[in-house]
Design a protein around this motif. Sequence first.
Motif, PDB file in Angstrom:
ATOM      1  N   GLN A   1     -26.199   2.689  -4.570  1.00  0.00           N
ATOM      2  CA  GLN A   1     -25.017   2.696  -3.716  1.00  0.00           C
ATOM      3  C   GLN A   1     -23.777   2.882  -4.555  1.00  0.00           C
ATOM      4  OE1 GLN A   1     -24.423   2.539  -0.496  1.00  0.00           O
ATOM      5  NE2 GLN A   1     -26.545   2.459   0.163  1.00  0.00           N
ATOM      6  N   VAL A   2     -22.827   3.566  -3.996  1.00  0.00           N
ATOM      7  CA  VAL A   2     -21.542   3.790  -4.648  1.00  0.00           C
ATOM      8  C   VAL A   2     -20.464   3.192  -3.774  1.00  0.00           C
ATOM      9  CG1 VAL A   2     -19.890   5.500  -5.451  1.00  0.00           C
ATOM     10  CG2 VAL A   2     -22.343   5.905  -5.723  1.00  0.00           C
ATOM     11  N   GLN A   3     -19.622   2.377  -4.364  1.00  0.00           N
ATOM     12  CA  GLN A   3     -18.457   1.863  -3.649  1.00  0.00           C
ATOM     13  C   GLN A   3     -17.222   2.561  -4.195  1.00  0.00           C
ATOM     14  OE1 GLN A   3     -18.815  -2.448  -4.137  1.00  0.00           O
ATOM     15  NE2 GLN A   3     -19.413  -2.565  -1.990  1.00  0.00           N
ATOM     16  N   LEU A   4     -16.418   3.069  -3.298  1.00  0.00           N
ATOM     17  CA  LEU A   4     -15.212   3.805  -3.688  1.00  0.00           C
ATOM     18  C   LEU A   4     -13.990   2.997  -3.286  1.00  0.00           C
ATOM     19  CD1 LEU A   4     -16.335   7.303  -2.352  1.00  0.00           C
ATOM     20  CD2 LEU A   4     -16.476   6.464  -4.705  1.00  0.00           C
ATOM     21  N   VAL A   5     -13.066   2.862  -4.213  1.00  0.00           N
ATOM     22  CA  VAL A   5     -11.863   2.086  -3.951  1.00  0.00           C
ATOM     23  C   VAL A   5     -10.645   2.967  -4.211  1.00  0.00           C
ATOM     24  CG1 VAL A   5     -10.530   0.038  -4.544  1.00  0.00           C
ATOM     25  CG2 VAL A   5     -13.049  -0.030  -4.613  1.00  0.00           C
ATOM     26  N   GLU A   6      -9.855   3.185  -3.146  1.00  0.00           N
ATOM     27  CA  GLU A   6      -8.638   3.966  -3.282  1.00  0.00           C
ATOM     28  C   GLU A   6      -7.449   3.038  -3.489  1.00  0.00           C
ATOM     29  OE1 GLU A   6     -10.863   5.948   0.293  1.00  0.00           O
ATOM     30  OE2 GLU A   6     -10.371   3.929  -0.389  1.00  0.00           O
ATOM     31  N   SER A   7      -6.423   3.573  -4.123  1.00  0.00           N
ATOM     32  CA  SER A   7      -5.163   2.846  -4.271  1.00  0.00           C
ATOM     33  C   SER A   7      -4.036   3.855  -4.444  1.00  0.00           C
ATOM     34  CB  SER A   7      -5.215   1.889  -5.467  1.00  0.00           C
ATOM     35  OG  SER A   7      -5.428   2.612  -6.663  1.00  0.00           O
ATOM     36  N   GLY A   8      -2.805   3.377  -4.310  1.00  0.00           N
ATOM     37  CA  GLY A   8      -1.659   4.221  -4.588  1.00  0.00           C
ATOM     38  C   GLY A   8      -0.882   4.683  -3.378  1.00  0.00           C
TER      39      GLY A   8
END
Length: 128
Positions: A1-8
Motif C-alpha cells: 500500500q502507498v499512502q500519499l500526503v499532500e501539502s502546500g
Amino acid sequence: QVQLVESGGGLVQAGASLRLSCAPSGRSFSDYAMGWFRQGPGKEREFVAAFGWSGVTTYYSDSVKGRFTISRDNVKNTMYLQMNSLKPEDTAVYYCAASSYYCAGSGCYVASHEYDYWGQGTQVTVSS
C-alpha cells in the motif's frame, strides 16, 4: 500500500504562486507514475500534470501548460507542483495520485482510472 500526503495549499490572490508537495509513504515514487488532479466546486475531477514511468516524461493539461511545473526530488522522495500566475479558476482541491499502470506515448496518465492510490487532497483558493 502507498499512502500519499499532500501539502502546500492555501489562499492566495490572482497572479500569485504556490508550490504543492506530495510525499508517498511506504514506497519510493520511482515505483509508480505520479500525477496531480484537481476538483473545483461543482466540477468533475480533472487531470493537471503527471510524470510517466521514466520520471522524465511529463504531461500537462492545456489549462495549466506554461504556468504549472511538475517536478520531483529523488533524494527527498517528494513530488512537487509549482503553480505560477494563479487564476481564480484554479481554485480546487488538488490531489496527488500514484499509478502502477504502464503506459508510453501521448495521452498517458490523464485519466483518473489509471491511478491506484490517492492522497487526501489540499485546498487551493485563488481570490480575484
